[in-house]
Motif scaffolding. Sequence first.
Motif, PDB file in Angstrom:
ATOM      1  N   LEU A  75       0.830  -1.202   0.000  1.00  0.00           N
ATOM      2  CA  LEU A  75       0.000   0.000   0.000  1.00  0.00           C
ATOM      3  C   LEU A  75       0.866   1.254   0.000  1.00  0.00           C
ATOM      4  N   HIS A  76       1.966   1.249   0.759  1.00  0.00           N
ATOM      5  CA  HIS A  76       2.927   2.367   0.701  1.00  0.00           C
ATOM      6  C   HIS A  76       3.346   2.623  -0.742  1.00  0.00           C
ATOM      7  N   SER A  77       3.751   1.545  -1.420  1.00  0.00           N
ATOM      8  CA  SER A  77       4.254   1.652  -2.786  1.00  0.00           C
ATOM      9  C   SER A  77       3.195   2.216  -3.729  1.00  0.00           C
ATOM     10  N   GLU A  78       1.973   1.728  -3.609  1.00  0.00           N
ATOM     11  CA  GLU A  78       0.908   2.199  -4.494  1.00  0.00           C
ATOM     12  C   GLU A  78       0.604   3.676  -4.256  1.00  0.00           C
ATOM     13  N   MET A  79       0.625   4.099  -3.000  1.00  0.00           N
ATOM     14  CA  MET A  79       0.346   5.501  -2.708  1.00  0.00           C
ATOM     15  C   MET A  79       1.469   6.414  -3.198  1.00  0.00           C
ATOM     16  N   ARG A  80       2.696   5.932  -3.107  1.00  0.00           N
ATOM     17  CA  ARG A  80       3.813   6.724  -3.642  1.00  0.00           C
ATOM     18  C   ARG A  80       3.633   6.943  -5.144  1.00  0.00           C
ATOM     19  N   GLN A  81       3.175   5.917  -5.847  1.00  0.00           N
ATOM     20  CA  GLN A  81       2.966   6.038  -7.290  1.00  0.00           C
ATOM     21  C   GLN A  81       1.860   7.039  -7.619  1.00  0.00           C
ATOM     22  N   LEU A  82       0.938   7.248  -6.686  1.00  0.00           N
ATOM     23  CA  LEU A  82      -0.160   8.188  -6.900  1.00  0.00           C
ATOM     24  C   LEU A  82       0.109   9.540  -6.246  1.00  0.00           C
ATOM     25  N   ASP A  83       1.385   9.819  -5.952  1.00  0.00           N
ATOM     26  CA  ASP A  83       1.827  11.134  -5.469  1.00  0.00           C
ATOM     27  C   ASP A  83       1.157  11.512  -4.158  1.00  0.00           C
ATOM     28  N   SER A  84       1.207  10.607  -3.190  1.00  0.00           N
ATOM     29  CA  SER A  84       0.607  10.848  -1.880  1.00  0.00           C
ATOM     30  C   SER A  84       1.431  11.835  -1.064  1.00  0.00           C
ATOM     31  N   ILE A  85       0.789  12.869  -0.538  1.00  0.00           N
ATOM     32  CA  ILE A  85       1.490  13.817   0.330  1.00  0.00           C
ATOM     33  C   ILE A  85       1.884  13.148   1.640  1.00  0.00           C
ATOM     34  N   ILE A  86       1.065  12.218   2.112  1.00  0.00           N
ATOM     35  CA  ILE A  86       1.366  11.536   3.372  1.00  0.00           C
ATOM     36  C   ILE A  86       2.642  10.721   3.236  1.00  0.00           C
ATOM     37  N   MET A  87       2.817  10.043   2.125  1.00  0.00           N
ATOM     38  CA  MET A  87       4.036   9.257   1.928  1.00  0.00           C
ATOM     39  C   MET A  87       5.236  10.169   1.672  1.00  0.00           C
ATOM     40  N   GLN A  88       5.041  11.278   0.985  1.00  0.00           N
ATOM     41  CA  GLN A  88       6.129  12.239   0.770  1.00  0.00           C
ATOM     42  C   GLN A  88       6.655  12.747   2.103  1.00  0.00           C
ATOM     43  N   CYS A  89       5.744  13.172   2.956  1.00  0.00           N
ATOM     44  CA  CYS A  89       6.151  13.767   4.233  1.00  0.00           C
ATOM     45  C   CYS A  89       6.668  12.721   5.205  1.00  0.00           C
ATOM     46  N   ALA A  90       6.173  11.492   5.107  1.00  0.00           N
ATOM     47  CA  ALA A  90       6.706  10.417   5.940  1.00  0.00           C
ATOM     48  C   ALA A  90       8.169  10.158   5.601  1.00  0.00           C
ATOM     49  N   GLU A  91       8.508  10.240   4.332  1.00  0.00           N
ATOM     50  CA  GLU A  91       9.895  10.038   3.913  1.00  0.00           C
ATOM     51  C   GLU A  91      10.791  11.139   4.474  1.00  0.00           C
ATOM     52  N   LEU A  92      10.287  12.372   4.486  1.00  0.00           N
ATOM     53  CA  LEU A  92      11.064  13.499   4.991  1.00  0.00           C
ATOM     54  C   LEU A  92      11.257  13.439   6.507  1.00  0.00           C
ATOM     55  N   ALA A  93      10.331  12.780   7.190  1.00  0.00           N
ATOM     56  CA  ALA A  93      10.348  12.774   8.662  1.00  0.00           C
ATOM     57  C   ALA A  93      10.727  11.425   9.248  1.00  0.00           C
ATOM     58  N   PRO A 385      -9.891   1.134  -8.404  1.00  0.00           N
ATOM     59  CA  PRO A 385      -8.704   0.290  -8.581  1.00  0.00           C
ATOM     60  C   PRO A 385      -9.085  -1.191  -8.552  1.00  0.00           C
ATOM     61  N   PRO A 386      -8.366  -2.022  -9.284  1.00  0.00           N
ATOM     62  CA  PRO A 386      -8.653  -3.461  -9.277  1.00  0.00           C
ATOM     63  C   PRO A 386      -8.600  -4.024  -7.858  1.00  0.00           C
ATOM     64  N   PHE A 387      -9.471  -4.980  -7.565  1.00  0.00           N
ATOM     65  CA  PHE A 387      -9.495  -5.597  -6.243  1.00  0.00           C
ATOM     66  C   PHE A 387      -8.203  -6.348  -5.936  1.00  0.00           C
ATOM     67  N   THR A 388      -7.405  -6.577  -6.968  1.00  0.00           N
ATOM     68  CA  THR A 388      -6.143  -7.288  -6.798  1.00  0.00           C
ATOM     69  C   THR A 388      -5.037  -6.390  -6.269  1.00  0.00           C
ATOM     70  N   ARG A 439       1.152  -5.126  -8.737  1.00  0.00           N
ATOM     71  CA  ARG A 439       1.934  -4.132  -9.480  1.00  0.00           C
ATOM     72  C   ARG A 439       1.495  -4.064 -10.939  1.00  0.00           C
ATOM     73  N   THR A 440       1.327  -5.213 -11.535  1.00  0.00           N
ATOM     74  CA  THR A 440       0.903  -5.263 -12.938  1.00  0.00           C
ATOM     75  C   THR A 440      -0.464  -4.613 -13.107  1.00  0.00           C
ATOM     76  N   ASP A 441      -1.399  -4.965 -12.228  1.00  0.00           N
ATOM     77  CA  ASP A 441      -2.763  -4.458 -12.357  1.00  0.00           C
ATOM     78  C   ASP A 441      -2.845  -2.969 -12.026  1.00  0.00           C
ATOM     79  N   LEU A 442      -2.038  -2.492 -11.069  1.00  0.00           N
ATOM     80  CA  LEU A 442      -2.052  -1.064 -10.754  1.00  0.00           C
ATOM     81  C   LEU A 442      -1.511  -0.256 -11.932  1.00  0.00           C
ATOM     82  N   THR A 443      -0.451  -0.749 -12.556  1.00  0.00           N
ATOM     83  CA  THR A 443       0.119  -0.049 -13.719  1.00  0.00           C
ATOM     84  C   THR A 443      -0.914   0.079 -14.825  1.00  0.00           C
ATOM     85  N   GLN A 444      -1.637  -0.990 -15.096  1.00  0.00           N
ATOM     86  CA  GLN A 444      -2.668  -0.946 -16.128  1.00  0.00           C
ATOM     87  C   GLN A 444      -3.786   0.022 -15.752  1.00  0.00           C
TER      88      GLN A 444
END
Length: 451
Positions: A75-93, A385-388, A439-444
Amino acid sequence: MQNDTKKYDVHIIGGGLAGSEAAWQLAKSGVKVRLSEMRGSGVMTPAHQTDGLAELVCSNSFRSDDAERNAVGLLHSEMRQLDSIIMQCAELAKVPAGSALAVDRDIFSDHVSKILNKHENIDVVRECVEQLPEVGLTIVATGPLTAQSLAESIGAATGRDALAFFDAIAPIVHHDSIDMDIAWKQSRWDRGSEDGDGKDYINCPMNKEQYLAFHQGLMDGEKTEFKEWEQNTPYFEGCMPIEVMASRGVDTLRYGPMKPVGLDDPRTGRWPYAVVQLRQDNKLGTLWNMVGFQTKLKYGAQVELFRTIPGLENAEFARLGGLHRNTFINSPTLLDRQLRLKSAPHIRFAGQITGCEGYVESSAIGLLAARMALAELRNQPFETPPFTTSLGALLAHITGDADASDYQPMNINFGLFPPIMGKKIPKKQRKEAYTARARTDLTQWMTSLTP
């Protein structure tokens, strides 16, 4: 509500993780947002300590960052791909936490607050919204500590009583009060973060006699008394008070938050009988969180008992543990697949109030609610998003796949994912197979999104 003449396209109520994420997703797409947050208007919740946006009130951990074998890491990875501010700021902190993602809670909230406060498309208004708006696109992200007046308005709109559960907070200890001649730094099995040294946790060892005495102390310690109307409110399994876990059996803690496996006491070269772990809570390393030690013990009982832990005999506490009542709606019954309230479809719900559990999960639902609202503003369809994927699996749980008759808060986990059909996959390889498919299904799915 304060008078305000500024025009906005979407009204977001609640400046926690879900509301902050939703505001960011909309604002960066050119949407004008009014973000209402009651903290700072003279109103405070039982759990918050500041008026900062996206304040973390419980743990400082976003849990595992392993995107290969862990559902929340995915879920972290998917949110990073969707430009999540929460994940951006978590990385900084972020602070050292082995393979987990943990943050300095003050730095994290400061980053989120600064970004949103200065964004030209966001108007942060300090106000207590007492009623659900009758018109206009709205995202309710008030979390489990929704103000009483608004909670009553939500109850009136849904025609159903909100469910409720208890959520507990773990104590935080000043580092300089920990006796490091007894305690030592080590991650379990020496597994550290990518840039770490495998010494991300402080470990306080117990022998059998000490553990049994501690266990008895948990049983005997004076607990918080519940009001009559709270008697039948359940606990959330993912944030269980340590004394409630202890009541399930004398060895329950040794197979849970106090398990000693993979931790070598440097004084003996062996695993202790039990271990209390502390995780860094701020960038300076001056504050450390007692991992898994959520508690409903009264303050005096906490101090007395926790100072019997080897290494914490002189512990000074920056914060003691606590307990508060959380509420959430029966989302599978009340919301459609677009997170809209069926009885008032101009209103969407996001975050913990929907019955998802966890910082990242709450943020993820805020992200999806915002993108759904954006599509609606543009008169475009929104394909979920796909249920997968972890995003899709979490959304499916909230909006219909869960048993509405026994709906409970849920973290993301691979049990929410549909099985891989057509071939038998060995159990040891199943998690990697789930993440590869996701990963495959999110990219599609992302290639189908309208910019």
